[in-house]
Design an enzyme around this catalytic site. Structure first.
Site, PDB file in Angstrom:
ATOM      1  N   GLU A 142      16.459 -18.087  -9.035  1.00 60.53           N
ATOM      2  CA  GLU A 142      16.212 -16.724  -9.340  1.00 60.53           C
ATOM      3  C   GLU A 142      15.918 -16.607 -10.900  1.00 60.53           C
ATOM      4  OE1 GLU A 142      15.867 -14.256  -7.764  1.00 60.53           O
ATOM      5  OE2 GLU A 142      16.140 -12.487  -9.083  1.00 60.53           O
ATOM      6  N   HIS A 163      15.525 -37.301  -9.242  1.00 62.50           N
ATOM      7  CA  HIS A 163      14.525 -37.891  -8.100  1.00 62.50           C
ATOM      8  C   HIS A 163      13.249 -37.270  -8.185  1.00 62.50           C
ATOM      9  CE1 HIS A 163      18.125 -39.315  -6.453  1.00 62.50           C
ATOM     10  NE2 HIS A 163      18.881 -38.168  -6.504  1.00 62.50           N
ATOM     11  N   ARG A 210       4.212  -0.100  -4.767  1.00 64.50           N
ATOM     12  CA  ARG A 210       3.956  -0.721  -3.393  1.00 64.50           C
ATOM     13  C   ARG A 210       2.406  -1.570  -3.386  1.00 64.50           C
ATOM     14  NH1 ARG A 210       6.969   1.332   0.488  1.00 64.50           N
ATOM     15  NH2 ARG A 210       5.225   0.581   2.156  1.00 64.50           N
ATOM     16  N   LYS A 270       6.192  -4.386  -4.363  1.00 60.75           N
ATOM     17  CA  LYS A 270       7.613  -4.115  -4.215  1.00 60.75           C
ATOM     18  C   LYS A 270       8.123  -4.227  -2.758  1.00 60.75           C
ATOM     19  CE  LYS A 270      11.511  -3.232  -5.974  1.00 60.75           C
ATOM     20  NZ  LYS A 270      12.330  -4.513  -6.758  1.00 60.75           N
ATOM     21  N   GLU A 310       7.226 -14.535 -11.888  1.00 59.63           N
ATOM     22  CA  GLU A 310       6.553 -13.050 -11.343  1.00 59.63           C
ATOM     23  C   GLU A 310       6.306 -12.336 -12.652  1.00 59.63           C
ATOM     24  OE1 GLU A 310      10.396 -11.818  -9.592  1.00 59.63           O
ATOM     25  OE2 GLU A 310       9.047 -11.131  -8.119  1.00 59.63           O
ATOM     26  N   ASN A 346      -1.658   2.024   5.931  1.00 61.16           N
ATOM     27  CA  ASN A 346      -0.870   0.970   5.396  1.00 61.16           C
ATOM     28  C   ASN A 346      -0.378   0.203   6.589  1.00 61.16           C
ATOM     29  OD1 ASN A 346       2.685   1.123   4.344  1.00 61.16           O
ATOM     30  ND2 ASN A 346       1.170  -0.679   4.024  1.00 61.16           N
ATOM     31  N   GLY A 347      -0.841  -1.303   6.527  1.00 63.68           N
ATOM     32  CA  GLY A 347      -0.362  -2.307   7.740  1.00 63.68           C
ATOM     33  C   GLY A 347      -1.582  -3.113   7.887  1.00 63.68           C
ATOM     34  N   CYS A 381       0.790  -1.211   0.071  1.00 62.06           N
ATOM     35  CA  CYS A 381      -0.045   0.235  -0.059  1.00 62.06           C
ATOM     36  C   CYS A 381       0.848   1.166  -0.045  1.00 62.06           C
ATOM     37  CB  CYS A 381      -0.888  -0.059   0.978  1.00 62.06           C
ATOM     38  SG  CYS A 381      -2.073  -0.992   1.416  1.00 62.06           S
ATOM     39  N   TRP A 405      -2.623  -2.721  -1.802  1.00 64.40           N
ATOM     40  CA  TRP A 405      -2.473  -4.120  -2.083  1.00 64.40           C
ATOM     41  C   TRP A 405      -3.260  -4.845  -1.036  1.00 64.40           C
ATOM     42  CZ3 TRP A 405      -0.452  -8.199   0.572  1.00 64.40           C
ATOM     43  CH2 TRP A 405       0.128  -9.406  -0.117  1.00 64.40           C
ATOM     44  N   LYS A 409      12.016 -15.040 -11.766  1.00 62.40           N
ATOM     45  CA  LYS A 409      11.620 -13.834 -12.501  1.00 62.40           C
ATOM     46  C   LYS A 409      10.810 -14.381 -13.677  1.00 62.40           C
ATOM     47  CE  LYS A 409      13.112 -11.272 -10.628  1.00 62.40           C
ATOM     48  NZ  LYS A 409      13.939 -11.680  -9.376  1.00 62.40           N
TER      49      LYS A 409
HETATM   50  C1  F6R Z   1      11.527 -11.061  -6.590  1.00 63.37           C
HETATM   51  C2  F6R Z   1      11.272  -9.870  -5.611  1.00 63.37           C
HETATM   52  C3  F6R Z   1      11.035 -10.290  -4.116  1.00 63.37           C
HETATM   53  C4  F6R Z   1      11.778  -9.686  -2.948  1.00 63.37           C
HETATM   54  C5  F6R Z   1      11.213 -10.033  -1.611  1.00 63.37           C
HETATM   55  C6  F6R Z   1      12.286  -9.459  -0.649  1.00 63.37           C
HETATM   56  O1  F6R Z   1      11.889 -10.200  -7.610  1.00 63.37           O
HETATM   57  O2  F6R Z   1      11.418  -8.809  -5.716  1.00 63.37           O
HETATM   58  O3  F6R Z   1      10.853 -11.907  -3.989  1.00 63.37           O
HETATM   59  O4  F6R Z   1      12.918  -9.987  -3.495  1.00 63.37           O
HETATM   60  O5  F6R Z   1      10.169  -9.588  -1.582  1.00 63.37           O
HETATM   61  O6  F6R Z   1      12.207  -8.123  -0.728  1.00 63.37           O
HETATM   62  P1  F6R Z   1      13.479  -7.405   0.023  1.00 63.37           P
HETATM   63  O7  F6R Z   1      14.514  -7.734  -0.524  1.00 63.37           O
HETATM   64  O8  F6R Z   1      12.971  -6.036  -0.056  1.00 63.37           O
HETATM   65  O9  F6R Z   1      13.265  -7.752   1.450  1.00 63.37           O
END
Ligand code: F6R
Length: 618
Positions: free
Chosen positions: A491, A514, A27, A613, A498, A102-103, A2, A76, A495
């Site tokens: 990773e 396995h 956010r 984010k 996501e 927010n929270g 949010c 969010w 990506k």
């Molecule tokens: C993946 C991504 C999330 C963050 C995760 C941790 O692309 O962005 O998986 O890596 O939410 O976020 P931080 O690093 O901000 O603690």
């Protein structure tokens, strides 16, 4: 999650709020709303969808845009579906109080039952509507000021919040409070106007003077008056510490790129240079990390290290585990922050805990850090966002200085975290005499070449576009790697899921037999990290196993590797580099592959569905 925005001053609030919300959309972006205050009345508009949908609704409804005071919110969803009713701002039963939040208010259910018994009603499913009505109830019941009612209410709630609240009949006063979720105040021209935001990047055009509210603080903003900062618990006055923001406006613009994610992928060579420039002095053989230098004894004597993070930062942590074990011979455990908190972890005083977070606001990581500190550990942070909650709570730490990362999928922060982990591992190796002079000189030389090699790897984008064209309609992908390449496989898969919504799994290559091997057929592209290292022949064996089952192999390999050309369907040739640094190169084609596939599938790459984010709720 949010984004909160607000303005109190003499300018037209509408544009400040809408443009600010657009910068906060990373956010959360499932619904949004604004309230503008004018002549002791307010105009409210809320809608499901993005801020651009809010703008359209505002114009179609011909909303009155007058007013130099206002609140805005991009959501969010936590409590209740994304829809117009659950969107913020929320209004109290009497229509007097208007609030954004927010929270999460964890005891909202009990408070709601209490308020229902006292004649209150609720239109939304949100915890925010409960809180604004609790404030209203206490204000009426105690015949108190809004300020007093906010304070008493917040002393009753359990959970996390950053809130901004305005009373319709007295709109020239805005009250803000914080516990757990971030909120900052921009002090504008002549100290006569205030900007409010979850992230100061949204008011950077107007001011760089910022007060970051701390947990347990509330602030009363009045037009043309100095801000009044207090402790929520006892109303004690506090002197505000105003900081000067160092962010450059260019860093938060897309420039020539269609998406922030692509811009951020292409920024990586420069970020690596910047990070190394201020930390690695090759001619003197010095690595400078202040938070480590000033705690040399703890780092030299430690018998183990635990690294805690979430998501992409967790993948970087796994690479950190490999680096520290290999170069420093220190046993390392890597924990998901969300699991760590609930497993009753064994932590001894002076144990080293490293927390890694791009945003520095991830709720799970923050809780893990608080728990570790409570148990007496020495907590070291690796964060990107300067002044973030995690950066403030740790005992010592280092900033990645990768600049604002706006694309929701992390890219440049991952490579910046790895660079810091490499520097840390070499530094500890020197403290502990596990890295000798000739080895460190070799590593420095390799580090010095990375930026240029990432630049060359980025030139593979056209090849990756062609590969993406062939497979962007496929439903499943598998990513395989061994050793330090396994986290890179994780990773790459993350990506892809996501931003393109394709099901993808990362696996240690040898584990394939396995279980996952059962999935392989002619409809399964398998991305294999197959650079030259001690496992090369083993990986070649895995590729043969995939081909024998008609799987499609997209191999990330070194230049001049003729052997792999013969069996893989596609080979992406990256420059040669020592194995322990190779994640910095192998991850680049995986980022580009995910980007190109998502682009072909016409997805909103910077704002993938359901994500935000910074995940500021547990
Ligand atoms: C993946 C991504 C999330 C963050 C995760 C941790 O692309 O962005 O998986 O890596 O939410 O976020 P931080 O690093 O901000 O603690």
């Amino acid at each position: 999650m949010c984004g909160i925005i607000g303005y109190l001053g003499y300018r037209k609030a509408y544009h400040i709020l809408i443009n600010g919300l657009k910068k906060l959309e990373y956010r959360g972006y499932d619904s949004s709303g604004i309230a503008l205050f004018h002549n002791n009345e307010y105009n409210l508009c809320k809608t499901i969808g993005k801020v651009s949908d809010l703008e359209k609704t505002i114009f179609s409804k011909k909303m009155n845009l007058k007013g130099s005071i206002g609140l805005g919110h991009t959501r969010w969803a936590t409590h209740g579906l994304p829809n117009n009713v659950n969107a913020h701002p929320h209004v109290s039963n009497s229509n007097e109080l208007i609030m954004i939040h927010n929270g999460i208010i964890e005891n909202h259910h009990a408070i709601k039952i209490f308020l229902l018994k006292n004649g209150f009603f609720f239109k939304s499913e949100t915890d925010t509507e409960v809180l604004v009505n609790l404030i209203e109830y206490l204000k009426i019941e105690n015949k108190s000021s809004l300020e007093e009612a906010v304070r008493i209410s917040l002393n009753e709630v359990i959970g996390t919040y950053s809130i901004a609240i305005i009373e319709k009949s007295n709109p020239e006063t805005v009250i803000l409070a914080k516990l757990g979720s971030p909120i900052s105040i921009g002090i504008g021209y002549n100290e006569k106007e205030f900007f409010i935001a979850s992230d100061p990047i949204s008011f950077l055009n107007y001011t760089k003077n910022v007060l970051y509210l701390q947990d347990g603080e509330m602030v009363i903003l009045k037009k043309n008056k100095k801000l009044d900062l207090r402790k929520i618990v006892n109303n004690l006055k506090i002197s505000p510490i105003i900081k000067k923001l160092k962010i450059n406006l260019k860093e938060i613009e897309k420039g020539k790129y269609k998406y922030f994610m692509l811009k951020e992928i292409y920024e990586q060579p420069k970020i690596i240079l910047d990070t190394l420039k201020s930390r690695l002095f090759i001619s003197n053989e010095i690595i400078y990390i202040n938070g480590v230098d000033s705690n040399k004894e703890i780092f030299t004597k430690t018998k183990s290290i635990t690294i805690i993070a979430c998501g992409t930062s967790w993948h970087a942590s796994l690479i950190g585990e490999y680096l520290i074990e290999k170069l420093d011979h220190i046993p390392v455990e890597v924990e998901y922050a969300s699991e760590f908190i609930y497993k009753d972890p064994i932590i001894n005083p002076k144990d080293i805990i490293i927390v890694i977070s791009q945003s520095g606001e991830t709720a799970d990581t923050l809780s893990a850090l608080k728990l570790a500190k409570k148990k007496g550990a020495f907590v070291f942070g690796i964060c990107n966002v300067v002044g973030s909650s995690i950066a403030r709570y740790v005992d010592a730490g280092v900033y990645t200085h990768a600049g604002p990362e706006i694309g929701v999928a992390s890219t440049k922060s991952f490579t910046a975290q790895i660079i810091i982990l490499i520097l840390l591992a070499i530094k500890l190796g020197k403290y502990r005499s596990t890295v000798n002079k000739s080895f460190s000189q070799f590593l420095y030389k390799e580090l010095d070449s990375i930026s240029e090699k990432i630049n060359r790897t980025l030139e593979l984008n056209t090849t990756l576009q062609k590969v993406s064209n062939l497979y962007y309609n496929y439903n499943n992908f598998l990513y395989l790697g061994r050793g330090i390449h396994f986290p890179v496989a994780l990773e790459g898969a993350l990506k892809l899921k996501e931003i393109s919504y394709i099901h993808a799994e990362g696996y240690p290559a040898a584990e394939m037999k396995h279980g996952p091997i059962a999935l392989i057929d002619e409809k399964m592209p398998v991305v294999v990290l197959a650079t030259k290292n001690d496992f090369y022949e083993k990986i070649m064996g895995n590729i043969q196993e995939i081909k024998a089952r008609k799987g499609i192999v997209i191999a990330i390999a070194n230049q001049n590797d003729c052997q792999i050309d013969m069996i893989a369907d596609h080979v992406i040739n990256i420059p040669n580099i020592c194995d322990i640094f190779s994640p910095l190169l192998t991850v680049i084609p995986l980022q580009l592959l995910a980007y190109q596939i998502a682009f072909l599938r016409k997805k909103n790459i910077d704002q993938p569905r359901n994500l935000a984010k910074s995940v500021t709720v547990e």
